[in-house]
Motif scaffolding. Structure first.
Motif, PDB file in Angstrom:
ATOM      1  N   ASN A  81      31.390  47.747 -14.490  1.00  0.00           N
ATOM      2  CA  ASN A  81      32.320  46.854 -14.189  1.00  0.00           C
ATOM      3  C   ASN A  81      33.389  46.677 -15.238  1.00  0.00           C
ATOM      4  OD1 ASN A  81      32.219  47.008 -11.492  1.00  0.00           O
ATOM      5  ND2 ASN A  81      30.057  46.737 -12.504  1.00  0.00           N
TER       6      ASN A  81
ATOM      7  N   ASP B 224      24.794  36.668  -9.584  1.00  0.00           N
ATOM      8  CA  ASP B 224      24.946  37.701  -9.397  1.00  0.00           C
ATOM      9  C   ASP B 224      23.182  38.007  -8.933  1.00  0.00           C
ATOM     10  OD1 ASP B 224      25.906  39.994 -10.127  1.00  0.00           O
ATOM     11  OD2 ASP B 224      26.213  39.791 -12.014  1.00  0.00           O
TER      12      ASP B 224
ATOM     13  N   TYR C 283      27.877  45.740 -17.508  1.00  0.00           N
ATOM     14  CA  TYR C 283      29.198  44.699 -17.324  1.00  0.00           C
ATOM     15  C   TYR C 283      30.101  44.532 -18.648  1.00  0.00           C
ATOM     16  CZ  TYR C 283      27.885  42.829 -13.000  1.00  0.00           C
ATOM     17  OH  TYR C 283      27.999  42.226 -11.466  1.00  0.00           O
TER      18      TYR C 283
ATOM     19  N   ILE D 138      32.611  41.983 -20.715  1.00  0.00           N
ATOM     20  CA  ILE D 138      32.423  40.865 -20.732  1.00  0.00           C
ATOM     21  C   ILE D 138      33.372  40.622 -21.358  1.00  0.00           C
ATOM     22  CG2 ILE D 138      31.751  38.587 -19.850  1.00  0.00           C
ATOM     23  CD1 ILE D 138      29.749  40.281 -18.393  1.00  0.00           C
TER      24      ILE D 138
ATOM     25  N   SER E 169      24.584  44.173 -20.603  1.00  0.00           N
ATOM     26  CA  SER E 169      26.356  43.649 -20.346  1.00  0.00           C
ATOM     27  C   SER E 169      26.240  43.966 -21.874  1.00  0.00           C
ATOM     28  CB  SER E 169      25.969  42.588 -20.005  1.00  0.00           C
ATOM     29  OG  SER E 169      25.164  41.234 -20.792  1.00  0.00           O
TER      30      SER E 169
END
Length: 408
Positions: free
Chosen positions: A160, A174, A188, A190, A216
């Protein structure tokens, strides 16, 4: 089914299966794993994990029957449900959300990846079957509640991308409330642009038939702020690996987590912050409560480059062991190449304070209630700066956990 059979049999079902460059990356990752071409001894991504557990599974990913949803409870609150790694396409003046397509292969190639030696990311590359783009537009001030749901026996390998544009202020919640037998390997990416302020709360609470590998990679630009709080109440296996690069001056990041384990549950945690600019602040704090035969690990790392003068970096881990059979391994690490810094780390792990327990019981409080009071106070300070609804939710989960553990 073993790794090789999965890789060959389902090769046409993965995203970008027709892209030559990404197919070559898949082949390289596959060979790396099958030929055991990685550092077993010092590879933190392998701690509390065995290759057999990762390699032997029944890959299953088919088009969904139930539609994902996006809804607004009011002008600033978004409820987004992802189903089997798929989102509903949606766009308005503040937010855009869409699924990854074969046209996005350049974004995947150019992603800022800190995990070159991470076997979980290698598996994510090999079996990638879904991905979502979230674009939060400049100046937006919103609350987003994101829920991940899966069908029975699905294997989700997802990449993502979340882009928070300049000067936006977002509270992102989340929720991994998995109720079916599933494997979820989610990565993730970000990006927090200049002057953006992000509060990211992650709740993990699902049955022991599920596995979640959550990674992440966050990049913070000038004067931005990223605050992540991860709460793990799951009976299933969870791995939380979170990385941040502070690339802009006066940016800051906070990576905090709490985990609550029982039975034979295992949890693997890692946080890593790289200071690449001056006047940046980071905080890495994880706390755990362990019972029965549960096991946990926490690796924390602060890297300060020679360009990152006036850095402030803090690390702390704390653990309470409720039995002699559980274990918590903590390894803090500082790597500093600048001379004008304030950095520290600490780690305390042990049983419940017997003197505090004796003090409370001597005043007529039962052992059950005394244990609850001591353990609750262990994380109470972490709740003080949270929004009221988040703090109440954590307190409720903690109460349920203690009720299941502590008996007279």
């Amino acid at each position: 089914m073993n790794l090789e059979n999965n890789f060959i049999k389902h090769s046409k079902e993965y995203i970008f299966s027709d892209n030559k460059i990404l197919s070559n990356q898949r082949e390289s990752a596959f060979k790396k794993i099958t030929q055991k071409n990685y550092d077993k001894k010092n590879n933190e991504s392998l701690k509390n994990i065995t290759i057999n557990d990762l390699s032997k599974f029944d890959y299953f990913y088919k088009p969904i029957k139930e539609d994902p949803t996006v809804s607004l409870t009011d002008d600033l609150n978004y409820e987004i449900k992802l189903f089997n790694g798929i989102c509903k396409h949606y766009e308005d003046d503040f937010i855009e959300i869409r699924n990854l397509t074969n046209l996005d292969f350049k974004t995947l190639l150019n992603q800022d990846n800190n995990n070159l030696d991470d076997i979980i990311i290698d598996f994510n590359k090999i079996f990638l079957n879904s991905g979502i783009f979230f674009n939060i537009k400049s100046e937006a001030k919103l609350n987003i509640r994101l829920t991940h749901e899966t069908s029975d026996n699905f294997t989700i390998f997802q990449n993502n991308f979340i882009n928070f544009k300049k000067r936006c202020k977002v509270k992102l919640e989340d929720n991994f409330n998995l109720t079916n037998n599933s494997i979820n390997n989610i990565n993730y990416n970000i990006n927090v642009e200049e002057d953006a302020t992000i509060k990211h709360n992650i709740f993990q609470n699902f049955a022991n038939s599920n596995k979640l590998y959550l990674t992440s990679n966050t990049v913070c630009e000038k004067k931005s702020s990223y605050s992540q709080n991860t709460y793990n109440f799951s009976d299933g296996f969870v791995r939380n690996f979170h990385h941040v690069k502070l690339n802009g001056e006066f940016s800051n990041a906070s990576l905090r987590g709490c985990f609550f384990l029982k039975d034979k549950n295992i949890c693997s945690n890692k946080t890593n912050v790289k200071h690449n600019a001056e006047n940046c602040i980071s905080d890495q704090t994880y706390k755990g409560i362990l019972n029965d035969h549960s096991k946990a690990s926490y690796y924390s790392n602060t890297f300060v480059s020679e360009n990152a003068q006036k850095t402030q970096g803090y690390q702390l881990s704390k653990g309470i062991l409720l039995t002699d059979n559980c274990s918590f391994f903590s390894k803090p690490e500082l790597r500093i190449f600048a001379d004008d810094v304030k950095c520290s780390h600490g780690s305390t792990i042990g049983p419940v304070d017997e003197s505090a327990l004796y003090y409370l019981r001597s005043r007529g409080i039962s052992k059950n209630d005394a244990m609850k009071m001591i353990i609750s106070s262990f994380i109470q300070e972490d709740l003080q700066n949270l929004d009221k609804d988040i703090a109440e939710r954590v307190s409720k989960n903690l109460s349920d956990y203690l009720t299941s553990l502590v008996n007279d």
